[in-house]
Design an enzyme around this catalytic site. Structure first.
Site, PDB file in Angstrom:
ATOM      1  N   LYS A 121      48.717  30.544  42.689  1.00 18.96           N
ATOM      2  CA  LYS A 121      47.575  29.988  43.432  1.00 18.96           C
ATOM      3  C   LYS A 121      48.032  28.946  44.430  1.00 18.96           C
ATOM      4  O   LYS A 121      47.529  28.879  45.547  1.00 18.96           O
ATOM      5  CB  LYS A 121      46.536  29.387  42.471  1.00 18.96           C
ATOM      6  CG  LYS A 121      45.749  30.471  41.756  1.00 18.96           C
ATOM      7  CD  LYS A 121      44.459  29.955  41.151  1.00 18.96           C
ATOM      8  CE  LYS A 121      43.667  31.117  40.568  1.00 18.96           C
ATOM      9  NZ  LYS A 121      42.523  30.698  39.791  1.00 18.96           N
ATOM     10  N   LYS A 223      46.779  46.503  41.017  1.00 25.28           N
ATOM     11  CA  LYS A 223      45.567  46.505  40.183  1.00 25.28           C
ATOM     12  C   LYS A 223      44.291  46.384  41.029  1.00 25.28           C
ATOM     13  O   LYS A 223      44.286  45.650  42.011  1.00 25.28           O
ATOM     14  CB  LYS A 223      45.652  45.297  39.238  1.00 25.28           C
ATOM     15  CG  LYS A 223      44.850  45.419  37.978  1.00 25.28           C
ATOM     16  CD  LYS A 223      45.120  44.237  37.067  1.00 25.28           C
ATOM     17  CE  LYS A 223      44.123  43.125  37.318  1.00 25.28           C
ATOM     18  NZ  LYS A 223      44.020  42.129  36.261  1.00 25.28           N
ATOM     19  N   LYS A 226      38.683  42.065  42.153  1.00 28.70           N
ATOM     20  CA  LYS A 226      37.450  41.703  42.864  1.00 28.70           C
ATOM     21  C   LYS A 226      37.732  40.947  44.147  1.00 28.70           C
ATOM     22  O   LYS A 226      36.912  40.913  45.041  1.00 28.70           O
ATOM     23  CB  LYS A 226      36.461  40.920  41.999  1.00 28.70           C
ATOM     24  CG  LYS A 226      36.987  40.031  40.942  1.00 28.70           C
ATOM     25  CD  LYS A 226      35.852  39.315  40.210  1.00 28.70           C
ATOM     26  CE  LYS A 226      36.017  39.410  38.721  1.00 28.70           C
ATOM     27  NZ  LYS A 226      35.573  38.395  37.875  1.00 28.70           N
TER      28      LYS A 226
HETATM   29  P1  AMP Z   1      39.480  39.134  36.032  1.00 27.35           P
HETATM   30  O1  AMP Z   1      38.529  39.907  36.892  1.00 27.35           O
HETATM   31  O2  AMP Z   1      40.894  39.181  36.573  1.00 27.35           O
HETATM   32  O3  AMP Z   1      39.006  37.750  35.687  1.00 27.35           O
HETATM   33  O4  AMP Z   1      39.588  39.906  34.622  1.00 27.35           O
HETATM   34  C1  AMP Z   1      38.584  39.931  33.629  1.00 27.35           C
HETATM   35  C2  AMP Z   1      38.962  40.982  32.590  1.00 27.35           C
HETATM   36  O5  AMP Z   1      38.952  42.303  33.184  1.00 27.35           O
HETATM   37  C3  AMP Z   1      40.369  40.808  31.991  1.00 27.35           C
HETATM   38  O6  AMP Z   1      40.321  41.142  30.615  1.00 27.35           O
HETATM   39  C4  AMP Z   1      41.209  41.806  32.754  1.00 27.35           C
HETATM   40  O7  AMP Z   1      42.321  42.280  32.037  1.00 27.35           O
HETATM   41  C5  AMP Z   1      40.206  42.946  33.018  1.00 27.35           C
HETATM   42  N1  AMP Z   1      40.556  43.620  34.276  1.00 27.35           N
HETATM   43  C6  AMP Z   1      40.480  43.084  35.519  1.00 27.35           C
HETATM   44  N2  AMP Z   1      40.851  43.994  36.466  1.00 27.35           N
HETATM   45  C7  AMP Z   1      41.191  45.134  35.789  1.00 27.35           C
HETATM   46  C8  AMP Z   1      41.672  46.427  36.195  1.00 27.35           C
HETATM   47  N3  AMP Z   1      41.873  46.735  37.475  1.00 27.35           N
HETATM   48  N4  AMP Z   1      41.893  47.352  35.238  1.00 27.35           N
HETATM   49  C9  AMP Z   1      41.685  47.052  33.933  1.00 27.35           C
HETATM   50  N5  AMP Z   1      41.251  45.857  33.481  1.00 27.35           N
HETATM   51  C10 AMP Z   1      40.999  44.897  34.384  1.00 27.35           C
END
Ligand code: AMP
Ligand code: TRP
Length: 361
Positions: A121, A223, A226
């Site tokens: 970050k 990956k 968002k």
């Molecule tokens: P985040 O959006 O990074 O805060 O992630 C929130 C949850 O969603 C965490 O448990 C991540 O591992 C899961 N997650 C986020 N993006 C993905 C993705 N592209 N594929 C699978 N799991 C995801």
């Protein structure tokens, strides 16, 4: 197990939290939220919407408030039945920042500076400090006029440790990127127990068996996220069928024409993974079924299956997002149960560190 056993044996406590940073992606759904809904029966579950974490980077107050409602409406729409779990807003429960402070006093600064997410970050935002008042004001878009690195961003993993230890959670579902923070939480729990006597359980990471990893639609080695700048890379849970069609048809595929899930074909593998996660058909069954067919056929079917599978989530969400009173009630009840548990643990911690008992004064 007899009924008596099940009554006397407490269920494992599962806690996980997410920042209210907006809409969920298909990756969040398939990799996280959908799996959480399968844990409700056999566990005591707490889901925190961590607004105190969300202010570690600038966010406009009205946006944050709105995101919290979006977040709980999406969770319920995805199957987190509020009758079977506790959904709460972090700032509604007293104890998170109090425990975080105590843990901060047990954390060497160097450990925080070494955290991968902090370093990432900092390199993204550029290291700047606010030099005058105007640097701390919000622009209309919700961002501050200059990026600054706050001490909050550095201390964020300690607040996360407090989120977990405040409930003496047994299991914490987290994605790969949060494993280092969970490790710090375990170290802090052990340090506290060693310094003051046994108080905290040492929480374990919980990796769901069926968690699919969904990749970006435009760069399938990355990956799905968002915060991706390219709008076509990410499918959001609430995207309408037209938009799903556009995004899937413009998704990057690989050279050749064979439909196989192999590392050399990350684009096709990603589409097959999405299909498989939503249709419950195995990758090899899908490969067999699509043998001899073109990429277009796969894209059409993937579009259809996403639109259909997410239709109930979309319509439930639309219904819920206008029921602010109902959403507030879910959060009020969630906070009440969370507070009950948190208060017991915080009181114990206060006693152990030597804070005088308020009731004696
Ligand atoms: P985040 O959006 O990074 O805060 O992630 C929130 C949850 O969603 C965490 O448990 C991540 O591992 C899961 N997650 C986020 N993006 C993905 C993705 N592209 N594929 C699978 N799991 C995801
Ligand atoms: N740091 C997590 C993330 O950004 C969110 C989080 C905060 C969390 N507190 C937590 C996750 C406690 C699990 C447990 O995704």
């Amino acid at each position: 197990m007899t009924d008596n056993d099940s009554m006397s044996k407490p269920k494992p406590v599962i806690l996980t939290c997410a920042q209210p940073t907006g809409l969920l992606t298909l990756g969040n759904y398939l990799g996280a939220v959908r799996n959480w809904s399968e844990m409700l029966e056999n566990n005591e579950c707490y889901f925190g919407i961590v607004d105190m974490h969300a202010i570690t980077t600038p966010i406009k107050p009205s946006v944050l408030r709105n995101n919290v409602f979006q977040c709980v409406a999406q969770y319920v729409a995805c199957g987190l039945d509020p009758e079977k779990c506790n959904q709460f807003v972090q700032s509604h429960v007293i104890g998170h920042s109090e425990l975080a402070w105590i843990l901060t006093c047990l954390t060497p600064i160097g450990e925080l500076q070494r955290m991968t997410q902090f370093k990432d970050k900092v390199s993204k935002l550029g290291f700047k400090t606010a030099e005058n008042e105007s640097d701390l004001k919000f622009s209309h878009e919700g961002a501050r006029s200059q990026s600054t690195i706050s001490a909050g961003l550095l201390c964020y993993p300690v607040l996360m440790a407090a989120d977990i230890l405040l409930y003496n959670a047994d299991l914490v579902p987290v994605g790969e990127d949060q494993k280092q923070h969970l490790e710090l939480c375990r170290d802090l729990a052990q340090r506290f127990n060693h310094q003051y006597s046994e108080t905290f359980k040492i929480p374990e990471p919980y990796l769901p068996k069926t968690g699919a990893r969904i990749m970006s639609l435009t760069e399938p080695t990355k990956k799905m996220s968002k915060s991706d700048e390219n709008q076509r890379s990410t499918l959001f849970l609430l995207d309408e069928p037209d938009l799903i069609k556009k995004k899937i048809s413009s998704s990057v595929t690989d050279s050749g024409s064979e439909i196989t899930a192999i590392p050399e074909k990350p684009g096709i593998s990603n589409l097959l993974t999405i299909h498989s996660a939503l249709s419950n058909q195995s990758l090899s069954d899908l490969e067999d079924r699509f043998a001899g067919k073109g990429y277009g056929a796969l894209k059409n079917e993937v579009t259809e299956i996403i639109s259909e599978s997410l239709a109930p989530v979309r319509s439930k969400y639309k219904e819920l997002i206008n029921q602010k009173d109902y959403l507030s009630k879910i959060l009020a009840e969630g906070a009440q149960s969370a507070q009950k548990r948190a208060y017991k643990i915080l009181s114990k911690v206060y006693r152990k560190v030597g804070f005088p008992d308020r009731d004696r004064f």
